[in-house]
Design a protein around this motif. Structure first.
Motif, PDB file in Angstrom:
ATOM      1  N   GLY A 164       0.805  -1.212   0.000  1.00 45.84           N
ATOM      2  CA  GLY A 164       0.000   0.000   0.000  1.00 45.84           C
ATOM      3  C   GLY A 164       0.838   1.263   0.000  1.00 45.84           C
ATOM      4  O   GLY A 164       0.528   2.236  -0.698  1.00 45.84           O
ATOM      5  N   THR A 165       1.924   1.265   0.771  1.00 49.05           N
ATOM      6  CA  THR A 165       2.758   2.463   0.868  1.00 49.05           C
ATOM      7  C   THR A 165       3.539   2.691  -0.421  1.00 49.05           C
ATOM      8  O   THR A 165       3.703   3.832  -0.869  1.00 49.05           O
ATOM      9  N   ILE A 166       4.033   1.619  -1.020  1.00 49.50           N
ATOM     10  CA  ILE A 166       4.741   1.771  -2.295  1.00 49.50           C
ATOM     11  C   ILE A 166       3.794   2.264  -3.388  1.00 49.50           C
ATOM     12  O   ILE A 166       4.130   3.167  -4.165  1.00 49.50           O
ATOM     13  N   ILE A 167       2.589   1.685  -3.429  1.00 45.63           N
ATOM     14  CA  ILE A 167       1.593   2.150  -4.405  1.00 45.63           C
ATOM     15  C   ILE A 167       1.244   3.612  -4.157  1.00 45.63           C
ATOM     16  O   ILE A 167       1.111   4.413  -5.088  1.00 45.63           O
ATOM     17  N   SER A 168       1.101   3.982  -2.886  1.00 44.64           N
ATOM     18  CA  SER A 168       0.802   5.368  -2.548  1.00 44.64           C
ATOM     19  C   SER A 168       1.919   6.299  -3.012  1.00 44.64           C
ATOM     20  O   SER A 168       1.659   7.402  -3.512  1.00 44.64           O
ATOM     21  N   GLY A 169       3.171   5.866  -2.850  1.00 44.07           N
ATOM     22  CA  GLY A 169       4.284   6.677  -3.340  1.00 44.07           C
ATOM     23  C   GLY A 169       4.226   6.855  -4.845  1.00 44.07           C
ATOM     24  O   GLY A 169       4.468   7.956  -5.364  1.00 44.07           O
ATOM     25  N   TRP A 170       3.896   5.782  -5.553  1.00 46.99           N
ATOM     26  CA  TRP A 170       3.754   5.863  -7.014  1.00 46.99           C
ATOM     27  C   TRP A 170       2.620   6.807  -7.397  1.00 46.99           C
ATOM     28  O   TRP A 170       2.764   7.634  -8.301  1.00 46.99           O
ATOM     29  N   LEU A 171       1.503   6.713  -6.684  1.00 53.13           N
ATOM     30  CA  LEU A 171       0.375   7.604  -6.960  1.00 53.13           C
ATOM     31  C   LEU A 171       0.709   9.057  -6.633  1.00 53.13           C
ATOM     32  O   LEU A 171       0.246   9.987  -7.313  1.00 53.13           O
ATOM     33  N   THR A 172       1.518   9.264  -5.592  1.00 47.79           N
ATOM     34  CA  THR A 172       1.867  10.623  -5.179  1.00 47.79           C
ATOM     35  C   THR A 172       2.614  11.366  -6.280  1.00 47.79           C
ATOM     36  O   THR A 172       2.511  12.595  -6.393  1.00 47.79           O
ATOM     37  N   ASP A 173       3.376  10.632  -7.103  1.00 50.20           N
ATOM     38  CA  ASP A 173       4.069  11.258  -8.224  1.00 50.20           C
ATOM     39  C   ASP A 173       3.117  11.615  -9.365  1.00 50.20           C
ATOM     40  O   ASP A 173       3.532  12.289 -10.320  1.00 50.20           O
ATOM     41  N   GLY A 215      -4.374  -2.594   6.127  1.00 51.65           N
ATOM     42  CA  GLY A 215      -2.948  -2.652   5.848  1.00 51.65           C
ATOM     43  C   GLY A 215      -2.555  -1.797   4.658  1.00 51.65           C
ATOM     44  O   GLY A 215      -1.551  -1.079   4.690  1.00 51.65           O
ATOM     45  N   LEU A 216      -3.353  -1.835   3.599  1.00 55.80           N
ATOM     46  CA  LEU A 216      -3.061  -1.017   2.425  1.00 55.80           C
ATOM     47  C   LEU A 216      -3.089   0.470   2.765  1.00 55.80           C
ATOM     48  O   LEU A 216      -2.399   1.283   2.136  1.00 55.80           O
ATOM     49  N   ASP A 217      -3.861   0.845   3.783  1.00 54.99           N
ATOM     50  CA  ASP A 217      -4.068   2.250   4.129  1.00 54.99           C
ATOM     51  C   ASP A 217      -3.177   2.720   5.283  1.00 54.99           C
ATOM     52  O   ASP A 217      -3.101   3.913   5.553  1.00 54.99           O
ATOM     53  N   TRP A 218      -2.481   1.810   5.959  1.00 59.69           N
ATOM     54  CA  TRP A 218      -1.846   2.083   7.253  1.00 59.69           C
ATOM     55  C   TRP A 218      -0.964   3.338   7.236  1.00 59.69           C
ATOM     56  O   TRP A 218      -1.218   4.304   7.947  1.00 59.69           O
ATOM     57  N   VAL A 219       0.105   3.357   6.465  1.00 56.36           N
ATOM     58  CA  VAL A 219       0.931   4.566   6.352  1.00 56.36           C
ATOM     59  C   VAL A 219       1.000   5.046   4.910  1.00 56.36           C
ATOM     60  O   VAL A 219       1.963   5.694   4.507  1.00 56.36           O
ATOM     61  N   ALA A 220      -0.041   4.747   4.140  1.00 59.83           N
ATOM     62  CA  ALA A 220      -0.129   5.296   2.791  1.00 59.83           C
ATOM     63  C   ALA A 220      -0.190   6.813   2.820  1.00 59.83           C
ATOM     64  O   ALA A 220       0.065   7.483   1.806  1.00 59.83           O
ATOM     65  N   THR A 221      -0.512   7.385   3.983  1.00 65.50           N
ATOM     66  CA  THR A 221      -0.600   8.836   4.126  1.00 65.50           C
ATOM     67  C   THR A 221       0.759   9.523   4.119  1.00 65.50           C
ATOM     68  O   THR A 221       0.840  10.742   3.926  1.00 65.50           O
ATOM     69  N   VAL A 222       1.838   8.774   4.319  1.00 63.20           N
ATOM     70  CA  VAL A 222       3.149   9.416   4.474  1.00 63.20           C
ATOM     71  C   VAL A 222       3.653  10.057   3.179  1.00 63.20           C
ATOM     72  O   VAL A 222       4.031  11.239   3.186  1.00 63.20           O
ATOM     73  N   PRO A 223       3.713   9.343   2.036  1.00 70.58           N
ATOM     74  CA  PRO A 223       4.249   9.994   0.826  1.00 70.58           C
ATOM     75  C   PRO A 223       3.526  11.285   0.439  1.00 70.58           C
ATOM     76  O   PRO A 223       4.201  12.294   0.164  1.00 70.58           O
ATOM     77  N   PRO A 224       2.169  11.325   0.421  1.00 68.23           N
ATOM     78  CA  PRO A 224       1.541  12.613   0.076  1.00 68.23           C
ATOM     79  C   PRO A 224       1.787  13.702   1.115  1.00 68.23           C
ATOM     80  O   PRO A 224       1.877  14.887   0.767  1.00 68.23           O
ATOM     81  N   THR A 225       1.911  13.325   2.395  1.00 67.58           N
ATOM     82  CA  THR A 225       2.172  14.337   3.420  1.00 67.58           C
ATOM     83  C   THR A 225       3.573  14.915   3.274  1.00 67.58           C
ATOM     84  O   THR A 225       3.778  16.132   3.388  1.00 67.58           O
TER      85      THR A 225
END
Length: 395
Positions: free
Chosen positions: A249-258, A300-310
């Motif tokens: 989830g966090t890696i996907i979130s980082g990819w989405l953040t870009d 789990g997918l959402d747990w620290v997905a907030t970090v890259p956009p923050t």
């Protein structure tokens, strides 16, 4: 370790949770000062010192006899150590070593913490059950010590030390050592950032993020599941699965953040988290039935997905000072976590159930979604001037 400590020493869960709260609070408050110390003394020295603090704090718990000693060892020493190499460290690395793919890299580095959950939680739970909590504490101390020489050998402070530029950027000469006064640097960054509306919206949302992850679920999921008849090892395995899905989830979130506006991502992440927490009390049972596994997958997918956009938004609003400012935003994350950890333990002691804590956390997460969407009002602000001497731009 909450239940074994309660059984051996007779300390109330609220008292033990207070030690966890101190740990979580210092874990966050240390971040901005650690980021400034990394500018002053280098990344490698700070991380090595932090690992030694973790080893000392965890190892000394085996000698404790009073609850204040738990607060000192696990709360203060481990809190300071882990806080010095947590998300502030991630922000410094991403900002210094990468221009291209910063969001993705932030996600990958953040996922390292989730990988730790996946690897260590089942092992530590099994050691606690079969060998006692002291063996588990010594294991944490030993592993921290083993990493120290690896950090000294391989970790570098700046890409220029290898004759390289940051990925996607040009080579830059080695940066001069920042002037003395890491505390002054961190506090000045806070004073300037606190004059802006985006800082408070980010800090408020991230405080709720901490309350609904480390503070509540990370601290109390296992004892809450045990209240419903689930074995602690089974509950720890479920919590470790959160770490497994969190990596993805966090890696996907980082990819989405870009690629996607970070404000939208935060709004979606927090809203989904709130809905899942409102459902959680009805899912606890003696076994891990499919509905609980679905919750673990989603959470789990959402747990620290907030970090890259923050991290990205801190860089967008605060320029080159973004890593230090993010350290303060992360401090609010751990402030929320500390309040949730102690409050949930208190509610459990008083009401005999965690239900009120889960419902309250769900409502707060939905509020965090609204705070994130309110950042659109300041979307077109110019970034604050580079450097620690922040400008006085208002939002």
């Amino acid at each position: 370790m909450l239940r074994p400590l309660h059984d051996e020493f007779g300390w109330p869960l609220g008292t033990i949770s207070a030690a966890v709260s101190v740990n979580l609070l210092l874990y966050g408050l240390t971040a901005p000062f650690a980021a400034a110390l990394m500018e002053r003394f280098g990344i490698r020295r700070v991380v090595m010192g932090a690992l030694l603090l973790v080893a000392a704090g965890s190892g000394l718990t085996v000698f404790m006899r009073q609850s204040w000693q738990l607060i000192l060892c696990w709360g203060v020493l481990v809190g300071l150590g882990t806080g010095s190499m947590a998300l502030g460290f991630v922000a410094v690395i991403a900002n210094r070593w990468f221009v291209k793919h910063r969001g993705l890299v932030t996600g990958v580095l953040t996922a390292g913490g989730a990988a730790g959950n996946l690897v260590f939680l089942p092992v530590l739970a099994s050691l606690t059950e079969h060998r006692g909590w002291r063996v588990a504490a010594l294991t944490v101390a030993g592993v921290a010590l083993l990493v120290v020489p690896l950090v000294g050998w391989k970790l570098r402070d700046h890409p220029s030390s290898l004759g390289l530029g940051p990925l996607g950027g040009e080579y830059q000469r080695p940066q001069p050592i920042a002037p003395a006064g890491a505390a002054r640097t961190a506090l000045r960054a806070l004073g300037q950032a606190a004059r802006t509306r985006p800082f408070w919206l980010l800090a408020g949302g991230f405080a709720i993020c901490g309350a609904t992850t480390n503070g509540l679920v990370g601290t109390h999921f296992i004892p809450a599941a045990h209240d419903h008849g689930m074995a602690e090892t089974a509950a720890a395995s479920l919590l470790a699965l959160v770490g497994l899905f969190d990596i993805a989830g966090t890696i996907i979130s980082g990819w989405l953040t870009d690629r996607v506006d970070s404000r939208v991502l935060l709004g979606v992440y927090y809203f989904g988290r709130g809905l899942s927490l409102l459902v959680l009390p009805s899912l606890f049972a003696a076994g891990a039935h499919p509905s609980m596994v679905v919750f673990i997958l989603f959470y789990g997918l959402d747990w620290v997905a907030t970090v890259p956009p923050t991290v990205t938004l801190c860089r967008e609003y605060f320029g080159a000072s973004g890593p230090v400012v993010f350290g303060w935003v992360f401090a609010s994350h751990q402030f929320g976590a500390a309040i949730a950890a102690s409050s949930a333990g208190f509610l459990r002691d008083q009401l005999g159930t965690y239900d009120a804590a889960w419902y309250g956390a769900g409502a707060l997460a939905i509020l965090a979604s609204l705070l994130s969407l309110m950042l659109f009002a300041g979307k077109h602000l110019k970034p604050i001037a580079p450097g620690i001497g922040l400008a006085t731009a208002k939002a």
